[in-house]
Design an enzyme around this catalytic site. Structure first.
Site, PDB file in Angstrom:
ATOM      1  CB  SER A 194      -0.968  -0.038   1.186  1.00  0.00           C
ATOM      2  OG  SER A 194      -0.268  -0.233   2.407  1.00  0.00           O
ATOM      3  CG  ASP A 228       1.152  11.164   7.529  1.00  0.00           C
ATOM      4  OD1 ASP A 228       1.788  10.213   8.051  1.00  0.00           O
ATOM      5  OD2 ASP A 228       0.507  11.040   6.477  1.00  0.00           O
ATOM      6  CG  HIS A 264       1.907   7.786   4.911  1.00  0.00           C
ATOM      7  ND1 HIS A 264       0.790   8.579   5.106  1.00  0.00           N
ATOM      8  CD2 HIS A 264       1.492   6.685   4.244  1.00  0.00           C
ATOM      9  CE1 HIS A 264      -0.274   7.990   4.561  1.00  0.00           C
ATOM     10  NE2 HIS A 264       0.134   6.833   4.030  1.00  0.00           N
TER      11      HIS A 264
END
Length: 257
Positions: free
Chosen positions: A14, A187, A190
């Site tokens: 992902s 963040d 990530h």
């Protein structure tokens, strides 16, 4: 495809995979480390979960491909482990289904060739404070907790033990530094360059310690492309010979092991 042919390393997952070539990412680090040794391909898909991945396995990894990867590094779990939405929509995948999906991915990859090598990355932790503070008007509430991350990480590790697949415990690895919440993420979810450095280091550790893999896929053990000396190389200070730069890595920001 340009030649000469090299071993293929595929990163499949992902957003942590899709973003792995930016911001000092772990994918770009692997590409640098394996320069002239292997080609690193990114198959990363922002927002995907294991359910979506299983649907396209045959497209991304066709069994009839003329060349199969030497190594596949797989990461799914962060989106799967999000809390469910009341509508039934969204990336959440119940834990039993997540395990079954990861098993399907593993078995499909194993079926591609007898020599393919596989490494799974388990679900990492998150900085819960930043996740809650980064609420957006575009999305419903993001339910991400380390309690859920840990459950999915543990389930991934257990599955890998059962299937004899190498695994990197990202949940533990990223928490080895005291300020991991702020240092490892951009963040809260990530990876920052510091977080990616840990991921790359852990992957290299697996490759270095996999002594039963023949041939070895650790970068120091792999042949380098066009290693021969050449009169076209840079001339040494004595003016009598040239210096072969094919293995130089003094310019690396990190001196990888």
């Amino acid at each position: 495809m340009v030649g000469p042919s090299r071993p293929q390393f595929v990163l499949f997952g992902s957003s942590i995979v899709q973003l792995s070539f930016g911001n000092g990412g772990w994918g770009s680090s692997l590409s640098e480390i394996y320069s002239r040794r292997a080609d690193v391909f990114v198959r990363g898909y922002y927002g995907w979960n294991s359910r979506r991945a299983v649907q396209v396995l045959d497209e991304i990894f066709p069994k009839d491909a003329s060349v199969q990867p030497s190594l596949v590094i797989v990461y799914f779990g962060g989106n799967d482990s999000m809390g469910p939405h009341s509508s039934g929509l969204g990336p959440h995948v119940p834990l039993p289904e997540y395990v079954e999906n990861m098993k399907k991915i593993a078995l499909h990859l194993k079926s591609l060739s007898k020599t393919i090598r596989i490494i799974f990355l388990s679900c990492p932790p998150v900085d819960e404070v930043r996740v809650r503070s980064n609420a957006s008007a575009y999305f419903s509430e993001l339910v991400r907790t380390n309690e859920l991350c840990k459950k999915y990480s543990d389930a991934c590790i257990k599955l890998c033990e059962e299937l004899d697949i190498k695994v990197v415990d990202l949940y533990s690895a990223l928490q080895t530094i005291s300020n991991w919440q702020t240092a490892c993420f951009t963040d809260g979810i990530h990876l920052s360059s510091e977080g990616s450095k840990i991921v790359a280091k852990e992957i290299l550790k697996v490759l270095r310690e996999a002594t039963e893999w023949s041939p070895s896929l650790h970068w120091k053990s792999m042949p380098i492309e066009f290693p021969e000396d050449s009169p076209c190389d840079l001339v040494a200070a004595d003016g009598k010979r040239t210096l072969n730069p094919s293995t130089w890595n003094f310019h690396w920001e990190n001196q990888w092991d």
